[in-house]
Design a protein around this motif. Sequence first.
Motif, PDB file in Angstrom:
ATOM      1  N   LEU A 187      -4.056  -2.363  26.772  1.00 26.11           N
ATOM      2  CA  LEU A 187      -3.887  -3.571  27.583  1.00 26.11           C
ATOM      3  C   LEU A 187      -4.837  -4.372  27.321  1.00 26.11           C
ATOM      4  O   LEU A 187      -4.978  -5.676  26.990  1.00 26.11           O
ATOM      5  CB  LEU A 187      -3.940  -3.425  29.024  1.00 26.11           C
ATOM      6  CG  LEU A 187      -3.591  -4.460  29.978  1.00 26.11           C
ATOM      7  CD1 LEU A 187      -2.276  -4.917  29.693  1.00 26.11           C
ATOM      8  CD2 LEU A 187      -3.372  -3.846  31.541  1.00 26.11           C
ATOM      9  N   SER A 188      -6.366  -3.911  27.121  1.00 21.33           N
ATOM     10  CA  SER A 188      -7.503  -4.789  27.089  1.00 21.33           C
ATOM     11  C   SER A 188      -7.590  -5.373  25.426  1.00 21.33           C
ATOM     12  O   SER A 188      -7.773  -6.528  25.313  1.00 21.33           O
ATOM     13  CB  SER A 188      -8.873  -3.917  27.262  1.00 21.33           C
ATOM     14  OG  SER A 188      -9.223  -3.198  26.105  1.00 21.33           O
ATOM     15  N   VAL A 189      -6.958  -4.405  24.461  1.00 20.12           N
ATOM     16  CA  VAL A 189      -6.903  -5.057  23.074  1.00 20.12           C
ATOM     17  C   VAL A 189      -5.939  -6.105  23.077  1.00 20.12           C
ATOM     18  O   VAL A 189      -6.072  -7.353  22.494  1.00 20.12           O
ATOM     19  CB  VAL A 189      -6.421  -3.977  22.260  1.00 20.12           C
ATOM     20  CG1 VAL A 189      -6.163  -4.289  21.006  1.00 20.12           C
ATOM     21  CG2 VAL A 189      -7.509  -2.791  21.956  1.00 20.12           C
ATOM     22  N   ASP A 190      -4.689  -6.042  23.609  1.00 18.12           N
ATOM     23  CA  ASP A 190      -3.523  -7.230  23.949  1.00 18.12           C
ATOM     24  C   ASP A 190      -4.213  -8.432  24.404  1.00 18.12           C
ATOM     25  O   ASP A 190      -3.875  -9.566  23.782  1.00 18.12           O
ATOM     26  CB  ASP A 190      -2.488  -6.443  24.501  1.00 18.12           C
ATOM     27  CG  ASP A 190      -1.974  -5.467  23.824  1.00 18.12           C
ATOM     28  OD1 ASP A 190      -2.004  -5.563  22.635  1.00 18.12           O
ATOM     29  OD2 ASP A 190      -0.787  -4.751  24.608  1.00 18.12           O
ATOM     30  N   ILE A 191      -4.923  -8.119  25.535  1.00 20.54           N
ATOM     31  CA  ILE A 191      -5.451  -9.304  26.286  1.00 20.54           C
ATOM     32  C   ILE A 191      -6.622 -10.022  25.364  1.00 20.54           C
ATOM     33  O   ILE A 191      -6.577 -11.391  25.426  1.00 20.54           O
ATOM     34  CB  ILE A 191      -5.950  -9.078  27.580  1.00 20.54           C
ATOM     35  CG1 ILE A 191      -4.965  -8.710  28.440  1.00 20.54           C
ATOM     36  CG2 ILE A 191      -6.748 -10.306  28.135  1.00 20.54           C
ATOM     37  CD1 ILE A 191      -5.297  -8.116  29.671  1.00 20.54           C
ATOM     38  N   ALA A 192      -7.255  -9.218  24.497  1.00 16.63           N
ATOM     39  CA  ALA A 192      -8.492  -9.986  23.704  1.00 16.63           C
ATOM     40  C   ALA A 192      -7.907 -10.736  22.813  1.00 16.63           C
ATOM     41  O   ALA A 192      -8.359 -11.945  22.276  1.00 16.63           O
ATOM     42  CB  ALA A 192      -9.206  -8.869  23.251  1.00 16.63           C
ATOM     43  N   LYS A 193      -6.638 -10.283  22.257  1.00 18.29           N
ATOM     44  CA  LYS A 193      -6.129 -11.090  21.046  1.00 18.29           C
ATOM     45  C   LYS A 193      -5.406 -12.560  21.819  1.00 18.29           C
ATOM     46  O   LYS A 193      -5.379 -13.230  20.745  1.00 18.29           O
ATOM     47  CB  LYS A 193      -4.631 -10.273  20.502  1.00 18.29           C
ATOM     48  CG  LYS A 193      -5.063  -9.212  19.860  1.00 18.29           C
ATOM     49  CD  LYS A 193      -3.709  -8.704  19.124  1.00 18.29           C
ATOM     50  CE  LYS A 193      -3.907  -7.395  18.569  1.00 18.29           C
ATOM     51  NZ  LYS A 193      -2.984  -6.374  18.859  1.00 18.29           N
ATOM     52  N   GLU A 194      -5.308 -12.574  22.982  1.00 17.71           N
ATOM     53  CA  GLU A 194      -5.025 -13.982  23.368  1.00 17.71           C
ATOM     54  C   GLU A 194      -5.957 -15.044  23.349  1.00 17.71           C
ATOM     55  O   GLU A 194      -5.997 -16.151  23.733  1.00 17.71           O
ATOM     56  CB  GLU A 194      -4.551 -13.822  24.871  1.00 17.71           C
ATOM     57  CG  GLU A 194      -3.215 -12.950  25.286  1.00 17.71           C
ATOM     58  CD  GLU A 194      -2.012 -13.439  24.864  1.00 17.71           C
ATOM     59  OE1 GLU A 194      -1.933 -14.723  25.020  1.00 17.71           O
ATOM     60  OE2 GLU A 194      -1.215 -12.850  24.374  1.00 17.71           O
ATOM     61  N   MET A 201     -13.273  -8.935  26.811  1.00 20.24           N
ATOM     62  CA  MET A 201     -12.665  -7.622  26.952  1.00 20.24           C
ATOM     63  C   MET A 201     -13.365  -6.528  26.438  1.00 20.24           C
ATOM     64  O   MET A 201     -12.877  -5.421  25.979  1.00 20.24           O
ATOM     65  CB  MET A 201     -11.104  -7.792  26.665  1.00 20.24           C
ATOM     66  CG  MET A 201     -10.282  -8.505  27.333  1.00 20.24           C
ATOM     67  SD  MET A 201      -9.758  -7.468  28.810  1.00 20.24           S
ATOM     68  CE  MET A 201      -9.858  -8.752  30.170  1.00 20.24           C
ATOM     69  N   SER A 202     -14.693  -6.651  26.593  1.00 19.43           N
ATOM     70  CA  SER A 202     -15.576  -5.536  25.878  1.00 19.43           C
ATOM     71  C   SER A 202     -15.834  -4.645  26.663  1.00 19.43           C
ATOM     72  O   SER A 202     -16.099  -3.185  26.235  1.00 19.43           O
ATOM     73  CB  SER A 202     -16.768  -6.168  25.421  1.00 19.43           C
ATOM     74  OG  SER A 202     -17.265  -6.680  26.594  1.00 19.43           O
ATOM     75  N   ALA A 203     -15.478  -4.523  28.006  1.00 15.63           N
ATOM     76  CA  ALA A 203     -15.910  -3.322  28.818  1.00 15.63           C
ATOM     77  C   ALA A 203     -14.719  -2.509  29.524  1.00 15.63           C
ATOM     78  O   ALA A 203     -13.707  -3.510  29.979  1.00 15.63           O
ATOM     79  CB  ALA A 203     -16.609  -3.974  30.234  1.00 15.63           C
ATOM     80  N   LEU A 204     -14.723  -1.533  29.345  1.00  8.66           N
ATOM     81  CA  LEU A 204     -13.393  -0.544  29.997  1.00  8.66           C
ATOM     82  C   LEU A 204     -14.047   0.514  30.995  1.00  8.66           C
ATOM     83  O   LEU A 204     -14.982   1.560  30.545  1.00  8.66           O
ATOM     84  CB  LEU A 204     -12.829   0.186  29.084  1.00  8.66           C
ATOM     85  CG  LEU A 204     -11.737  -0.406  28.112  1.00  8.66           C
ATOM     86  CD1 LEU A 204     -10.951   0.408  27.103  1.00  8.66           C
ATOM     87  CD2 LEU A 204     -10.503  -1.012  28.920  1.00  8.66           C
ATOM     88  N   SER A 205     -14.086   0.414  32.173  1.00  7.44           N
ATOM     89  CA  SER A 205     -14.749   1.063  33.187  1.00  7.44           C
ATOM     90  C   SER A 205     -13.620   2.344  33.633  1.00  7.44           C
ATOM     91  O   SER A 205     -12.589   1.934  34.300  1.00  7.44           O
ATOM     92  CB  SER A 205     -15.188   0.248  34.257  1.00  7.44           C
ATOM     93  OG  SER A 205     -15.565   1.180  35.338  1.00  7.44           O
ATOM     94  N   MET A 206     -13.811   3.210  33.043  1.00  9.50           N
ATOM     95  CA  MET A 206     -12.772   4.368  33.426  1.00  9.50           C
ATOM     96  C   MET A 206     -13.148   5.715  32.984  1.00  9.50           C
ATOM     97  O   MET A 206     -14.069   5.813  32.201  1.00  9.50           O
ATOM     98  CB  MET A 206     -11.454   4.087  32.606  1.00  9.50           C
ATOM     99  CG  MET A 206     -11.598   4.135  30.954  1.00  9.50           C
ATOM    100  SD  MET A 206      -9.976   3.814  30.188  1.00  9.50           S
ATOM    101  CE  MET A 206     -10.418   4.044  28.459  1.00  9.50           C
TER     102      MET A 206
END
Length: 238
Positions: A187-194, A201-206
């Motif tokens: 999802l973060s990759v897809d949003i970054a493409k927009e 979209m560099s941070a993924l807190s998981m």
Amino acid sequence: MSNEFTDVLKVNLENTMERIQAACERAGRDPKEVTLIAVSKTKPAEMIEACLELGQIDFGENYPQELKEKIAILPDTVRWHMIGHLQRNKVKYIAEKAAMIHSVDSLELAKTIQKEAIKHDRVIDVLIEVNVAEEESKSGVRTDEVLPLVREIAALDHVHICGLMTIAPFVDDPEENRPVFRTLRQLSVDIAKENIDNISMSALSMGMTNDYEVAIKEGATMVRIGTGIFGARDYSNK
Ligand SMILES: *Cc1c(COP(=O)(O)O)cnc(C)c1O
């Protein structure tokens, strides 16, 4: 300052760092890409002080009132992460000092953060909390709601979206959460493409105590670890 908690926290922090490092090696990633957030909710300020002296700087808290009290007594060198569900009327407790708010899940909340950020003349870094597994009991937006929400929040100039956060389900086998982490990353990759202005979209807190190694394999840049560092929590006087 070192205190009665230092010895055990030193061991726990070192073990956790080693496991993060090993997970990064297995994933072919640089350990510098992964920030350890020590989740100190319900734990005394003395424990945070001991960790600080051991070099741990990033701490996560869930309850605005508790965070406010800890901010007041602990040094400004702490980087505070608000990771728990946040009601709009509590934003004022944490808006001045929180380094990042991980739990933004509505435009209304983002607008309140914007208002408080303006009061303190700052831009507040936030993550969008996504309820990937669509659990009834959890906050966060559904995966299909994230992009529209990001577009709306991007218009707020004192709120800066840095990426996405999720709380994976409680499971016995951490492998079960791999698809959850993979979905958040995709999802973060897809949003970054927009290429939306004013967002990253560099941070993924998981990833938490039970499943952070799997999360690192799937691209986590921030892992939130409580029990693995501070031991089990006692909620009896909460
Ligand atoms: C409590 C909490 C954590 C830490 O959980 P542990 O299982 O103790 O590592 C991480 N993230 C959030 C949002 C939490 O509420």
